[in-house]
Design a protein around this motif. Structure first.
Motif, PDB file in Angstrom:
ATOM      1  N   SER A  10       7.790   4.247  -6.866  1.00  0.00           N
ATOM      2  CA  SER A  10       6.493   5.551  -7.807  1.00  0.00           C
ATOM      3  C   SER A  10       6.376   6.565  -6.083  1.00  0.00           C
ATOM      4  O   SER A  10       6.384   7.399  -5.560  1.00  0.00           O
ATOM      5  CB  SER A  10       5.092   5.263  -8.456  1.00  0.00           C
TER       6      SER A  10
ATOM      7  N   GLN B  27       9.979   7.785  -4.589  1.00  0.00           N
ATOM      8  CA  GLN B  27       9.746   8.863  -5.669  1.00  0.00           C
ATOM      9  C   GLN B  27       8.997   9.855  -5.690  1.00  0.00           C
ATOM     10  O   GLN B  27       9.683  11.000  -5.602  1.00  0.00           O
ATOM     11  CB  GLN B  27       9.718   8.221  -7.740  1.00  0.00           C
TER      12      GLN B  27
ATOM     13  N   ASP C 147      10.397  11.744  -2.539  1.00  0.00           N
ATOM     14  CA  ASP C 147      11.782  12.251  -2.797  1.00  0.00           C
ATOM     15  C   ASP C 147      11.463  13.626  -3.840  1.00  0.00           C
ATOM     16  O   ASP C 147      12.372  14.140  -3.833  1.00  0.00           O
ATOM     17  CB  ASP C 147      13.061  11.140  -3.106  1.00  0.00           C
ATOM     18  N   LYS C 148      10.588  13.629  -4.154  1.00  0.00           N
ATOM     19  CA  LYS C 148       9.680  14.673  -4.987  1.00  0.00           C
ATOM     20  C   LYS C 148      10.966  15.056  -6.542  1.00  0.00           C
ATOM     21  O   LYS C 148      10.871  15.275  -7.006  1.00  0.00           O
ATOM     22  CB  LYS C 148      10.360  15.995  -4.365  1.00  0.00           C
ATOM     23  N   GLU C 149      11.074  13.130  -6.731  1.00  0.00           N
ATOM     24  CA  GLU C 149      11.199  13.130  -8.351  1.00  0.00           C
ATOM     25  C   GLU C 149      10.651  12.760  -8.708  1.00  0.00           C
ATOM     26  O   GLU C 149      10.118  12.614  -9.923  1.00  0.00           O
ATOM     27  CB  GLU C 149      12.540  11.932  -7.832  1.00  0.00           C
ATOM     28  N   LEU C 150       8.612  12.900  -8.751  1.00  0.00           N
ATOM     29  CA  LEU C 150       7.820  12.292  -9.408  1.00  0.00           C
ATOM     30  C   LEU C 150       7.329  13.248  -8.784  1.00  0.00           C
ATOM     31  O   LEU C 150       7.075  13.807  -7.977  1.00  0.00           O
ATOM     32  CB  LEU C 150       7.139  10.851  -9.223  1.00  0.00           C
ATOM     33  N   ASP C 151       6.548  13.986  -9.742  1.00  0.00           N
ATOM     34  CA  ASP C 151       5.253  15.146 -10.084  1.00  0.00           C
ATOM     35  C   ASP C 151       4.141  14.571  -9.489  1.00  0.00           C
ATOM     36  O   ASP C 151       3.814  13.042  -9.950  1.00  0.00           O
ATOM     37  CB  ASP C 151       5.227  16.152 -10.906  1.00  0.00           C
TER      38      ASP C 151
ATOM     39  N   TYR D 192       2.251  10.762 -10.580  1.00  0.00           N
ATOM     40  CA  TYR D 192       2.092   9.585  -8.922  1.00  0.00           C
ATOM     41  C   TYR D 192       0.463   9.803  -9.570  1.00  0.00           C
ATOM     42  O   TYR D 192       0.397   8.071  -9.527  1.00  0.00           O
ATOM     43  CB  TYR D 192       2.639  10.601  -7.984  1.00  0.00           C
TER      44      TYR D 192
END
Length: 90
Positions: free
Chosen positions: A48, A51, A54-58, A62
């Motif tokens: 997480s 992610q 990598d800006k794949e998870l807000d 998180y």
């Protein structure tokens, strides 16, 4: 394994570990006596964290993940932010 980098800051008793990869600041570890649940939590948090970077998870998601495995999300991020701020001011 890569060589550890260290940084000395005035007023500090010990050097601060400076990782080669910024994501290392958000990673967690468990010891060899951990339970399966703790190990799975470590994998979840570390994946997480990457992610999130990598800006794949807000941010809210998180923080919820950290909280769900018993990590104080604000303290966890505050530690990383402190190291980064001191590196930038060094």
């Amino acid at each position: 394994m890569s060589k550890k980098q260290e940084l000395w800051l005035p007023g500090m008793q010990e050097d601060i570990y400076v990782p080669e990869n910024i994501s290392d600041l958000l990673e967690v570890e468990v010891d060899s006596n951990c339970t399966d649940s703790e190990f799975e939590g470590m994998i979840l948090v570390n994946n997480s964290s990457q992610q999130f970077l990598d800006k794949e998870l807000d941010l809210d998601t998180y923080l919820d993940i950290l909280d769900s495995v018993g990590i104080d999300p604000y303290f966890h991020l505050q530690e990383a932010a402190w190291v980064v701020a001191n590196l930038l001011n060094y």
